[in-house]
Design a protein around this motif. Structure first.
Motif, PDB file in Angstrom:
ATOM      1  N   LEU A   1       0.837  -1.196   0.000  1.00 52.12           N
ATOM      2  CA  LEU A   1       0.000   0.000   0.000  1.00 52.12           C
ATOM      3  C   LEU A   1       0.870   1.243   0.000  1.00 52.12           C
ATOM      4  O   LEU A   1       1.826   1.362   0.777  1.00 52.12           O
ATOM      5  CB  LEU A   1      -0.930   0.009   1.217  1.00 52.12           C
ATOM      6  N   ALA A   2       0.523   2.178  -0.869  1.00 54.00           N
ATOM      7  CA  ALA A   2       1.336   3.387  -1.015  1.00 54.00           C
ATOM      8  C   ALA A   2       1.065   4.396   0.097  1.00 54.00           C
ATOM      9  O   ALA A   2       1.925   5.233   0.399  1.00 54.00           O
ATOM     10  CB  ALA A   2       1.071   4.024  -2.370  1.00 54.00           C
ATOM     11  N   TYR A   3      -0.125   4.331   0.692  1.00 51.60           N
ATOM     12  CA  TYR A   3      -0.497   5.304   1.712  1.00 51.60           C
ATOM     13  C   TYR A   3      -1.040   4.599   2.945  1.00 51.60           C
ATOM     14  O   TYR A   3      -1.712   3.567   2.843  1.00 51.60           O
ATOM     15  CB  TYR A   3      -1.574   6.267   1.184  1.00 51.60           C
ATOM     16  N   SER A   4      -0.791   5.169   4.112  1.00 50.90           N
ATOM     17  CA  SER A   4      -1.414   4.686   5.335  1.00 50.90           C
ATOM     18  C   SER A   4      -2.806   5.297   5.456  1.00 50.90           C
ATOM     19  O   SER A   4      -3.139   6.264   4.757  1.00 50.90           O
ATOM     20  CB  SER A   4      -0.574   5.075   6.557  1.00 50.90           C
ATOM     21  N   PHE A   5      -3.590   4.761   6.361  1.00 56.40           N
ATOM     22  CA  PHE A   5      -4.944   5.290   6.541  1.00 56.40           C
ATOM     23  C   PHE A   5      -4.898   6.755   6.963  1.00 56.40           C
ATOM     24  O   PHE A   5      -5.681   7.583   6.483  1.00 56.40           O
ATOM     25  CB  PHE A   5      -5.702   4.465   7.577  1.00 56.40           C
ATOM     26  N   ILE A   6      -3.957   7.084   7.856  1.00 54.04           N
ATOM     27  CA  ILE A   6      -3.897   8.473   8.330  1.00 54.04           C
ATOM     28  C   ILE A   6      -3.508   9.429   7.203  1.00 54.04           C
ATOM     29  O   ILE A   6      -3.900  10.600   7.210  1.00 54.04           O
ATOM     30  CB  ILE A   6      -2.920   8.597   9.522  1.00 54.04           C
ATOM     31  N   ASP A   7      -2.779   8.933   6.210  1.00 54.25           N
ATOM     32  CA  ASP A   7      -2.460   9.773   5.053  1.00 54.25           C
ATOM     33  C   ASP A   7      -3.735  10.213   4.337  1.00 54.25           C
ATOM     34  O   ASP A   7      -3.851  11.371   3.908  1.00 54.25           O
ATOM     35  CB  ASP A   7      -1.570   9.011   4.069  1.00 54.25           C
ATOM     36  N   THR A   8      -4.675   9.280   4.189  1.00 53.08           N
ATOM     37  CA  THR A   8      -5.922   9.633   3.509  1.00 53.08           C
ATOM     38  C   THR A   8      -6.732  10.619   4.335  1.00 53.08           C
ATOM     39  O   THR A   8      -7.371  11.530   3.790  1.00 53.08           O
ATOM     40  CB  THR A   8      -6.771   8.373   3.237  1.00 53.08           C
ATOM     41  N   VAL A   9      -6.720  10.446   5.659  1.00 57.86           N
ATOM     42  CA  VAL A   9      -7.473  11.353   6.528  1.00 57.86           C
ATOM     43  C   VAL A   9      -6.929  12.772   6.403  1.00 57.86           C
ATOM     44  O   VAL A   9      -7.690  13.741   6.238  1.00 57.86           O
ATOM     45  CB  VAL A   9      -7.419  10.878   7.993  1.00 57.86           C
ATOM     46  N   ILE A  10      -5.621  12.911   6.484  1.00 54.35           N
ATOM     47  CA  ILE A  10      -5.007  14.241   6.402  1.00 54.35           C
ATOM     48  C   ILE A  10      -5.305  14.891   5.056  1.00 54.35           C
ATOM     49  O   ILE A  10      -5.560  16.097   4.960  1.00 54.35           O
ATOM     50  CB  ILE A  10      -3.482  14.129   6.630  1.00 54.35           C
ATOM     51  N   ASN A  11      -5.322  14.085   4.014  1.00 54.18           N
ATOM     52  CA  ASN A  11      -5.495  14.608   2.656  1.00 54.18           C
ATOM     53  C   ASN A  11      -6.889  15.172   2.408  1.00 54.18           C
ATOM     54  O   ASN A  11      -7.056  16.072   1.566  1.00 54.18           O
ATOM     55  CB  ASN A  11      -5.188  13.502   1.644  1.00 54.18           C
ATOM     56  N   ILE A  12      -7.895  14.655   3.117  1.00 52.26           N
ATOM     57  CA  ILE A  12      -9.264  15.103   2.846  1.00 52.26           C
ATOM     58  C   ILE A  12      -9.797  16.095   3.877  1.00 52.26           C
ATOM     59  O   ILE A  12     -10.955  16.509   3.785  1.00 52.26           O
ATOM     60  CB  ILE A  12     -10.237  13.904   2.738  1.00 52.26           C
ATOM     61  N   VAL A  13      -8.964  16.506   4.842  1.00 56.41           N
ATOM     62  CA  VAL A  13      -9.419  17.488   5.831  1.00 56.41           C
ATOM     63  C   VAL A  13      -9.939  18.771   5.178  1.00 56.41           C
ATOM     64  O   VAL A  13     -10.970  19.311   5.612  1.00 56.41           O
ATOM     65  CB  VAL A  13      -8.297  17.789   6.850  1.00 56.41           C
ATOM     66  N   PRO A  14      -9.297  19.305   4.136  1.00 57.86           N
ATOM     67  CA  PRO A  14      -9.863  20.515   3.502  1.00 57.86           C
ATOM     68  C   PRO A  14     -11.298  20.325   3.000  1.00 57.86           C
ATOM     69  O   PRO A  14     -12.123  21.254   3.074  1.00 57.86           O
ATOM     70  CB  PRO A  14      -8.903  20.780   2.334  1.00 57.86           C
ATOM     71  N   TYR A  15     -11.602  19.126   2.531  1.00 57.96           N
ATOM     72  CA  TYR A  15     -12.963  18.863   2.046  1.00 57.96           C
ATOM     73  C   TYR A  15     -13.946  18.752   3.209  1.00 57.96           C
ATOM     74  O   TYR A  15     -15.127  19.064   3.046  1.00 57.96           O
ATOM     75  CB  TYR A  15     -12.980  17.594   1.192  1.00 57.96           C
ATOM     76  N   TYR A  16     -13.459  18.316   4.384  1.00 62.08           N
ATOM     77  CA  TYR A  16     -14.312  18.308   5.571  1.00 62.08           C
ATOM     78  C   TYR A  16     -14.703  19.736   5.960  1.00 62.08           C
ATOM     79  O   TYR A  16     -15.827  19.983   6.409  1.00 62.08           O
ATOM     80  CB  TYR A  16     -13.603  17.630   6.742  1.00 62.08           C
ATOM     81  N   TRP A  17     -13.756  20.681   5.805  1.00 55.60           N
ATOM     82  CA  TRP A  17     -14.084  22.077   6.096  1.00 55.60           C
ATOM     83  C   TRP A  17     -15.130  22.604   5.125  1.00 55.60           C
ATOM     84  O   TRP A  17     -16.064  23.317   5.522  1.00 55.60           O
ATOM     85  CB  TRP A  17     -12.821  22.940   6.033  1.00 55.60           C
ATOM     86  N   ILE A  18     -14.990  22.250   3.857  1.00 55.33           N
ATOM     87  CA  ILE A  18     -15.976  22.692   2.860  1.00 55.33           C
ATOM     88  C   ILE A  18     -17.351  22.107   3.184  1.00 55.33           C
ATOM     89  O   ILE A  18     -18.372  22.796   3.111  1.00 55.33           O
ATOM     90  CB  ILE A  18     -15.531  22.294   1.444  1.00 55.33           C
TER      91      ILE A  18
END
Length: 493
Positions: free
Chosen positions: A430-447
């Motif tokens: 796997l290229a990314y850990s689960f926490i990597d995905t969480v950090i990456n989508i935080v801006p969309y959570y704000w939207i």
């Protein structure tokens, strides 16, 4: 033959449920906005200890919006529409009036018990069926009372023809009754073993069987709360507001029966790539795709009702709410079947695309239609003009922007999650850990949180407009509007 123009209807119970709709809308949507910001800023989870965490508040949000705001709106519109299309007043039957009032107060007691128990963490942990068995009994009682009201009014009606909206209300009653009883069968542990708390229970089903029954219920709770009674509402209120007859009564009947048959078999799409038999997963996918036909049949019927009268969208804000609501219904009922396709589901399952799909239907279709219904009912129930059409326009655009921000951000977040979860490096790891995905989508959570906040702001504008309408100019008679096709409506009720 026209009825006596002196015929009047008793909206006492309808008023009760209109107020409940507003109350639970504020509570359910307010909690929803809070937990949306908790996803964007996790420290908000610790403001009130265990009682303020996402896991404790999320069931309160879903129950408050679905079984509070939406269901109160369904009950309110039934006690309004039912009398008018059946040409009978509840005041003509003291028994039915007493049943209606008892229905309301038991409903409020069950909702209060649900809020208290879920806030305290007492839950079955079953989606949309979190209430424990004592409250389930209360739900059954209030549902039976609503059934007595429905069939009681039908039994004493003056109008021989059952308008299509009544068909959908009957289907709502029967569908939820069947689904709720089977899914919520449970064994109280204290009564059986003597251990545990008196309110605790375990499901009568186990393993994959429990999952199948749960999602047979869960998906059809969407069908018979989010869809069927809302179609009942728009089939009445859109012709009344526009003065246009329904485009095709035959299409409404065809869509009704095909929707009743197909929806019941689509729940298996929630269990794709799970331990349930593969043929059940495939059946859920197939029926979900075919479900586009009756869903779009109803939505197109609504849109074509406005043929030749599209200028009314500029003149009447309520037409805007209902037409855009129908458009969101089409949109959501296309998106759902797409998500049910196995290859798409492999990417989208467990991602934020799924709550994005749920909310574009809930906020755009159910929310818009419920608020439009209450706007239509207020002058006729309270004999007062709506305070401000300008505020209705402002509310419409604020909430529309909020919905677009919400579902578009969740689409992007969901597809991003799915792609990152599947990505591998040159060694197959796997290229990314689960926490990597969480950090990456935080801006969309704000939207998403901002979109939800805009929708809530629009709802407060709606509440203010309704409140100010109580002190607006008094109406000697209700606004005139044309009758739905096939229903002999009177104007001065």
């Amino acid at each position: 033959m026209r009825l006596d123009r002196a015929l009047s209807y008793d909206y006492t119970v309808a008023k009760y449920f209109m107020f409940a709709t507003i109350l639970f809308g504020i509570v359910g949507m307010g909690i929803g906005v809070l937990i949306a910001f908790q996803m964007a800023y996790p420290d908000l989870n610790y403001l009130a200890g265990e009682y303020g965490t996402f896991s404790r508040l999320r069931p309160l949000h879903t129950a408050g919006v679905i079984f509070g705001f939406m269901l109160s709106g369904v009950f309110a519109t039934w006690y309004y529409i039912g009398q008018r299309v059946l040409k009978v007043s509840m005041s003509e039957s003291p028994f039915l009036m007493a049943v209606g009032k008892l229905h309301f107060w038991i409903y409020m007691l069950v909702m209060a018990g649900g809020v208290f128990s879920l806030f305290a963490g007492v839950s079955t942990s079953k989606e949309y069926a979190e209430l424990e068995w004592p409250l389930d009994i209360g739900v059954v009682v209030l549902w039976v009372l609503w059934g007595v009201s429905i069939f009681g009014l039908i039994g004493i009606r003056r109008e021989r023809t059952l308008y299509i909206s009544v068909w959908y209300f009957i289907a709502t009653f029967l569908g939820i009754a069947m689904l709720y009883l089977f899914n919520n069968m449970a064994v109280p542990t204290k009564l059986v073993s003597g251990y545990g708390n008196w309110w605790h229970s375990v499901s009568m089903y186990a393993g994959a069987n429990d999952a199948l029954v749960q999602w047979w219920y869960g998906h059809n709770a969407v069908a018979f709360v989010f869809t069927v009674p809302i179609i009942a509402q728009i089939y009445y209120f859109l012709p009344k507001e526009s003065g246009q007859p329904i485009f095709s009564y035959k299409l409404s009947i065809f869509s009704f029966w095909s929707l009743m048959f197909l929806y019941l078999w689509a729940g298996g799409h929630h269990l794709i790539y799970s331990a349930v038999p593969d043929w059940m997963q495939t059946m859920g996918s197939v029926f979900s795709v075919v479900l586009i036909l009756p869903s779009w049949g109803s939505a197109i019927n609504m849109l074509l009702t406005m043929r030749g009268e599209w200028q009314q969208l500029r003149e009447n804000p309520l037409i805007k709410f209902m037409i855009l609501g129908s458009t969101f219904y089409m949109f959501s009922t296309l998106e759902g079947p797409i998500l049910a396709i196995k290859s798409v589901n492999a990417l989208a399952h467990f991602t934020d695309w799924v709550p994005g799909h749920v909310h574009d239907g809930t906020l755009g279709w159910v929310g818009f239609m419920t608020m439009a219904a209450l706007y239509h009912m207020t002058p006729r129930v309270f004999k007062r003009e709506i305070y401000s059409k300008s505020l209705m326009e402002i509310q419409f655009w604020i909430q529309t922007i909020g919905i677009v921000l919400y579902f578009s951000s969740m689409w992007i977040a969901g597809i991003t999650q799915g792609m990152m979860w599947r990505a591998t490096d040159e060694y197959g790891n796997l290229a990314y850990s689960f926490i990597d995905t969480v950090i990456n989508i935080v801006p969309y959570y704000w939207i998403r949180a901002v979109g939800g906040l805009l929708y809530l702001l629009g709802f407060f504008i709606f509440v203010y407009n309704i409140y100010k309408s109580f002190g607006a100019k008094s109406l000697e008679k209700e606004p005139l509007s044309a009758s739905p096709a096939g229903v002999k409506e009177v104007a001065n009720v």
